[in-house]
Scaffold this motif. Structure first.
Motif, PDB file in Angstrom:
ATOM      1  N   GLU A  79       0.939  -1.199  -0.024  1.00  0.00           N
ATOM      2  CA  GLU A  79       0.041   0.036   0.168  1.00  0.00           C
ATOM      3  C   GLU A  79       0.857   1.310  -0.030  1.00  0.00           C
ATOM      4  O   GLU A  79       1.806   1.459   0.638  1.00  0.00           O
ATOM      5  CB  GLU A  79      -0.925   0.140   1.320  1.00  0.00           C
ATOM      6  CG  GLU A  79      -1.816  -1.099   1.180  1.00  0.00           C
ATOM      7  CD  GLU A  79      -2.725  -1.070   2.700  1.00  0.00           C
ATOM      8  OE1 GLU A  79      -3.742  -0.359   2.613  1.00  0.00           O
ATOM      9  OE2 GLU A  79      -2.101  -1.803   3.588  1.00  0.00           O
ATOM     10  N   VAL A  80       0.245   2.112  -0.736  1.00  0.00           N
ATOM     11  CA  VAL A  80       1.202   3.627  -0.710  1.00  0.00           C
ATOM     12  C   VAL A  80       0.080   4.404   0.085  1.00  0.00           C
ATOM     13  O   VAL A  80      -0.933   5.009  -0.375  1.00  0.00           O
ATOM     14  CB  VAL A  80       1.382   4.196  -2.291  1.00  0.00           C
ATOM     15  CG1 VAL A  80       1.809   5.481  -2.203  1.00  0.00           C
ATOM     16  CG2 VAL A  80       2.187   3.022  -3.145  1.00  0.00           C
ATOM     17  N   GLU A  81       0.518   4.690   1.305  1.00  0.00           N
ATOM     18  CA  GLU A  81      -0.383   5.521   2.072  1.00  0.00           C
ATOM     19  C   GLU A  81      -0.637   6.932   1.779  1.00  0.00           C
ATOM     20  O   GLU A  81      -1.524   7.525   2.204  1.00  0.00           O
ATOM     21  CB  GLU A  81      -0.080   5.263   3.725  1.00  0.00           C
ATOM     22  CG  GLU A  81      -0.122   3.720   4.130  1.00  0.00           C
ATOM     23  CD  GLU A  81       0.368   3.644   5.452  1.00  0.00           C
ATOM     24  OE1 GLU A  81       0.557   4.585   6.191  1.00  0.00           O
ATOM     25  OE2 GLU A  81       0.149   2.497   6.127  1.00  0.00           O
ATOM     26  N   ASN A  82       0.654   7.536   1.037  1.00  0.00           N
ATOM     27  CA  ASN A  82       0.618   8.900   1.027  1.00  0.00           C
ATOM     28  C   ASN A  82       1.038   9.010  -0.484  1.00  0.00           C
ATOM     29  O   ASN A  82       2.181   9.372  -0.998  1.00  0.00           O
ATOM     30  CB  ASN A  82       1.626   9.685   1.832  1.00  0.00           C
ATOM     31  CG  ASN A  82       1.381  11.124   1.840  1.00  0.00           C
ATOM     32  OD1 ASN A  82       1.092  11.645   0.571  1.00  0.00           O
ATOM     33  ND2 ASN A  82       1.867  11.744   2.764  1.00  0.00           N
ATOM     34  N   PRO A  83       0.176   8.972  -1.418  1.00  0.00           N
ATOM     35  CA  PRO A  83       0.270   9.230  -2.760  1.00  0.00           C
ATOM     36  C   PRO A  83       0.955  10.328  -3.227  1.00  0.00           C
ATOM     37  O   PRO A  83       1.730  10.277  -4.552  1.00  0.00           O
ATOM     38  CB  PRO A  83      -0.923   8.830  -3.624  1.00  0.00           C
ATOM     39  CG  PRO A  83      -1.996   8.207  -2.346  1.00  0.00           C
ATOM     40  CD  PRO A  83      -1.478   8.683  -1.110  1.00  0.00           C
ATOM     41  N   SER A  84       0.696  11.391  -2.785  1.00  0.00           N
ATOM     42  CA  SER A  84       1.177  12.871  -3.052  1.00  0.00           C
ATOM     43  C   SER A  84       2.710  12.821  -3.112  1.00  0.00           C
ATOM     44  O   SER A  84       3.377  13.039  -3.960  1.00  0.00           O
ATOM     45  CB  SER A  84       0.575  13.654  -2.188  1.00  0.00           C
ATOM     46  OG  SER A  84      -0.554  13.814  -2.329  1.00  0.00           O
ATOM     47  N   LEU A  85       3.229  12.103  -1.998  1.00  0.00           N
ATOM     48  CA  LEU A  85       4.798  12.176  -1.998  1.00  0.00           C
ATOM     49  C   LEU A  85       5.317  11.170  -3.044  1.00  0.00           C
ATOM     50  O   LEU A  85       6.406  11.501  -3.733  1.00  0.00           O
ATOM     51  CB  LEU A  85       4.982  11.387  -0.497  1.00  0.00           C
ATOM     52  CG  LEU A  85       4.912  12.393   0.712  1.00  0.00           C
ATOM     53  CD1 LEU A  85       5.381  11.745   1.923  1.00  0.00           C
ATOM     54  CD2 LEU A  85       5.821  13.593   0.462  1.00  0.00           C
ATOM     55  N   MET A  86       4.752  10.169  -3.268  1.00  0.00           N
ATOM     56  CA  MET A  86       5.106   9.476  -4.409  1.00  0.00           C
ATOM     57  C   MET A  86       5.069   9.937  -5.827  1.00  0.00           C
ATOM     58  O   MET A  86       5.811  10.086  -6.504  1.00  0.00           O
ATOM     59  CB  MET A  86       4.198   8.061  -4.604  1.00  0.00           C
ATOM     60  CG  MET A  86       4.425   6.990  -5.522  1.00  0.00           C
ATOM     61  SD  MET A  86       3.470   7.244  -7.083  1.00  0.00           S
ATOM     62  CE  MET A  86       1.782   6.886  -6.547  1.00  0.00           C
ATOM     63  N   LEU A  87       3.968  10.720  -6.140  1.00  0.00           N
ATOM     64  CA  LEU A  87       3.511  11.454  -7.237  1.00  0.00           C
ATOM     65  C   LEU A  87       4.565  12.621  -7.582  1.00  0.00           C
ATOM     66  O   LEU A  87       5.020  12.781  -8.571  1.00  0.00           O
ATOM     67  CB  LEU A  87       2.221  11.868  -7.536  1.00  0.00           C
ATOM     68  CG  LEU A  87       1.332  10.449  -7.690  1.00  0.00           C
ATOM     69  CD1 LEU A  87      -0.171  10.957  -7.617  1.00  0.00           C
ATOM     70  CD2 LEU A  87       1.545   9.775  -8.952  1.00  0.00           C
ATOM     71  N   ILE A  88       5.028  13.458  -6.406  1.00  0.00           N
ATOM     72  CA  ILE A  88       5.810  14.591  -6.481  1.00  0.00           C
ATOM     73  C   ILE A  88       7.390  14.070  -6.096  1.00  0.00           C
ATOM     74  O   ILE A  88       8.151  15.241  -6.351  1.00  0.00           O
ATOM     75  CB  ILE A  88       5.271  15.680  -5.763  1.00  0.00           C
ATOM     76  CG1 ILE A  88       5.077  15.432  -4.410  1.00  0.00           C
ATOM     77  CG2 ILE A  88       3.708  15.963  -6.363  1.00  0.00           C
ATOM     78  CD1 ILE A  88       4.812  16.595  -3.533  1.00  0.00           C
ATOM     79  N   GLY A  89       7.547  13.134  -5.922  1.00  0.00           N
ATOM     80  CA  GLY A  89       8.892  12.495  -5.456  1.00  0.00           C
ATOM     81  C   GLY A  89       9.851  12.726  -6.932  1.00  0.00           C
ATOM     82  O   GLY A  89       9.512  12.412  -7.749  1.00  0.00           O
ATOM     83  N   GLY A  90      11.076  13.104  -6.382  1.00  0.00           N
ATOM     84  CA  GLY A  90      12.145  13.390  -7.525  1.00  0.00           C
ATOM     85  C   GLY A  90      11.627  14.208  -8.667  1.00  0.00           C
ATOM     86  O   GLY A  90      12.321  14.277  -9.747  1.00  0.00           O
ATOM     87  N   ARG A  91      11.106  15.645  -8.414  1.00  0.00           N
ATOM     88  CA  ARG A  91      10.855  16.609  -9.142  1.00  0.00           C
ATOM     89  C   ARG A  91      12.192  17.072  -9.307  1.00  0.00           C
ATOM     90  O   ARG A  91      12.905  17.358  -8.621  1.00  0.00           O
ATOM     91  CB  ARG A  91       9.822  17.577  -8.603  1.00  0.00           C
ATOM     92  CG  ARG A  91       8.457  17.064  -8.403  1.00  0.00           C
ATOM     93  CD  ARG A  91       7.611  17.987  -7.641  1.00  0.00           C
ATOM     94  NE  ARG A  91       7.609  19.295  -8.410  1.00  0.00           N
ATOM     95  CZ  ARG A  91       7.590  20.637  -7.870  1.00  0.00           C
ATOM     96  NH1 ARG A  91       7.464  20.686  -6.286  1.00  0.00           N
ATOM     97  NH2 ARG A  91       7.643  21.655  -8.405  1.00  0.00           N
ATOM     98  N   PRO A  92      12.458  17.567 -10.734  1.00  0.00           N
ATOM     99  CA  PRO A  92      13.532  18.334 -10.988  1.00  0.00           C
ATOM    100  C   PRO A  92      13.500  19.881 -10.518  1.00  0.00           C
ATOM    101  O   PRO A  92      12.389  20.515 -10.509  1.00  0.00           O
ATOM    102  CB  PRO A  92      13.754  18.186 -12.637  1.00  0.00           C
ATOM    103  CG  PRO A  92      12.020  18.196 -13.022  1.00  0.00           C
ATOM    104  CD  PRO A  92      11.589  17.400 -11.817  1.00  0.00           C
ATOM    105  N   ILE A  93      14.674  20.252 -10.189  1.00  0.00           N
ATOM    106  CA  ILE A  93      14.984  21.752  -9.509  1.00  0.00           C
ATOM    107  C   ILE A  93      15.507  22.713 -10.515  1.00  0.00           C
ATOM    108  O   ILE A  93      16.553  22.316 -11.330  1.00  0.00           O
ATOM    109  CB  ILE A  93      15.608  21.709  -8.250  1.00  0.00           C
ATOM    110  CG1 ILE A  93      14.809  20.802  -7.250  1.00  0.00           C
ATOM    111  CG2 ILE A  93      15.842  22.867  -7.746  1.00  0.00           C
ATOM    112  CD1 ILE A  93      15.710  20.424  -5.963  1.00  0.00           C
TER     113      ILE A  93
END
Length: 458
Positions: A274-288
């Motif tokens: 289970e992915v309890e916090n999908p937001s962290l998964m979807l925005i993780g690794g964003r380019p800076i």
């Protein structure tokens, strides 16, 4: 010796189950084209008119008990969320998805938790007992209350269910089941429909919950008649790419809960997690410091989810510029580009425009209009947006930013994940608590031409 019943050819619609003695290019029942399949069925003898009928008796609705004990918790909170709080007793749930997406895996995983309290019958028409044992060992399923039956005869399976009376039945898959009285081959429209009806009656009579695994065709729809989805109580779809590790479970029909909830899972070596916090998964690794990236916030049921929208705008090498979208409706993308050109003065006429939503999420909510627009403008001007900023709002054809629902929940989710600036419709600002402005910087905009300046200003 009575003569054998004559067989006849029938043409059955794969979408609605309409039967006809001749072939039609367009189904008279549902209007779909090229869906009439030829089947061979033996004629059934007419029922005796003097047969005794069972005495029917209705029950008072107020006298029927319904409490929290009518649901089973599967051990996976994400699956319980999609089901509406758990698996209802006597319900029939159809689980569909692409091959290898994880349908059998998630059903075998919940057996470990449910097997602590109830007896489970796993009916497999595709795997042998040894194959199931190997897969159960890999997933860590070792409950003693899990029984395996490798059989495809629907009538025999129903007889066994009435005799054994298990607490849960899993049919893997419904396309492999066959009814002995139907002459067509397994997986045909008639076989799937009649087998499902047999299993449905057994589940309702004994008040036993049942999972049906359904294969999908090349169009992504569950193979078999469309009426199959009307027979069952809930229809769940597994979404995601096979080469990606994340899976999204979505309900398209649910008689016992909402169809707006989703469950997010990650496929690992030992099964689905289970992915309890999908937001962290979807925005993780964003380019800076890279242009063309903007964070959106959508509502999936009662849960706000943040997703990264990427836009790429580059000079075209052809006469007509390309408009490509992945995760966003392509027609919506073309409309937003037209609004940006007409109302905000940004020129995309000689530019190829590409939009991609990270993580395989499909954004069909109007609140993502502003995020898509800002990603396009950022890519066009080659100006990066702040890393800790996001935007959401619906864009009208007049260039106005319209209000969206659940604004406070979206802003709180952004503040919880560490975002510092949020650009929202001006109409939504009035309904937000003043204390929320101390947690995150809120900018209200009413025109599309003002949104980009509100994002990039320091």
């Amino acid at each position: 010796m009575p003569p054998k019943p004559k067989s006849k050819n029938l043409y059955v619609c794969a979408m609605c189950g309409y039967e006809s003695a001749k072939w039609y290019g367009c189904c008279p029942g549902c209007g779909e084209w090229n869906c009439m399949n030829e089947e061979l069925r033996a004629s059934q003898p007419a029922a005796s008119g003097g047969a005794a009928r069972m005495q029917l008796q209705a029950r008072s609705l107020s006298g029927i008990e319904a409490d929290a004990s009518t649901r089973y918790h599967t051990g996976l909170a994400e699956l319980d969320r999609v089901l509406g709080g758990g698996l209802v007793k006597g319900s029939v749930v159809l689980l569909g998805g692409d091959p290898g997406i994880g349908k059998s895996t998630i059903l075998l995983q919940i057996c470990e938790h449910l097997g602590k309290n109830i007896q489970i019958l796993y009916v497999s028409g595709e795997e042998s007992p040894h194959q199931l044992k190997l897969r159960a060992g890999r997933l860590g399923v070792a409950t003693e209350r899990l029984s395996v039956l490798c059989e495809t005869d629907a009538q025999g399976i129903c007889d066994y269910i009435r005799e054994a009376k298990p607490g849960l039945v899993i049919i893997d898959s419904i396309q492999t089941m066959n009814h002995a009285e139907v002459g067509s081959s397994p997986g045909s429209v008639t076989q799937v429909r009649e087998s499902t009806n047999l299993l449905l009656r057994a589940a309702k009579q004994l008040d036993i919950p049942m999972f049906l695994v359904g294969h999908v065709n090349k169009d992504g729809n569950i193979a078999g008649p469309k009426v199959l989805e009307h027979i069952v109580d809930a229809v769940l779809y597994f979404e995601g790419e096979r080469h990606l590790s994340y899976r999204i479970l979505r309900a398209v029909k649910n008689r016992y809960g909402s169809t707006n909830e989703i469950g997010v899972f990650e496929m690992l070596d030992r099964g689905l997690r289970e992915v309890e916090n999908p937001s962290l998964m979807l925005i993780g690794g964003r380019p800076i410091g890279v242009s063309g990236s903007c964070v959106a916030c959508v509502m999936e049921g009662s849960r706000p989810i943040l997703a990264e929208v990427q836009g790429l705008v580059t000079p075209t090498g052809f006469g007509n510029p390309r408009r490509m979208a992945n995760g966003v409706d392509q027609n919506r993308l073309a409309m937003l580009i037209a609004v940006l050109e007409k109302r905000a003065g940004y020129f995309f006429g000689n530019m190829d425009s590409y939009i991609n939503v990270i993580g395989g999420l499909k954004l069909d909510e109007p609140s993502t209009d502003l995020s898509v627009s800002m990603a396009l403008v950022s890519g066009l001007k080659d100006v990066p947006l702040p890393e800790a900023a996001l935007a959401f709002g619906e864009v009208g054809l007049g260039g106005e930013i319209r209000a969206v629902g659940h604004c406070e929940q979206r802003v709180r989710e952004a503040a919880r994940l560490g975002f510092q600036r949020c650009v929202i419709p001006q109409q939504n600002v009035k309904g937000l608590p003043k204390a929320l402005g101390q947690e995150i910087e809120i900018h209200g905009v009413s025109r599309i031409r003002d949104a980009f300046a509100a994002l990039v200003e320091r």
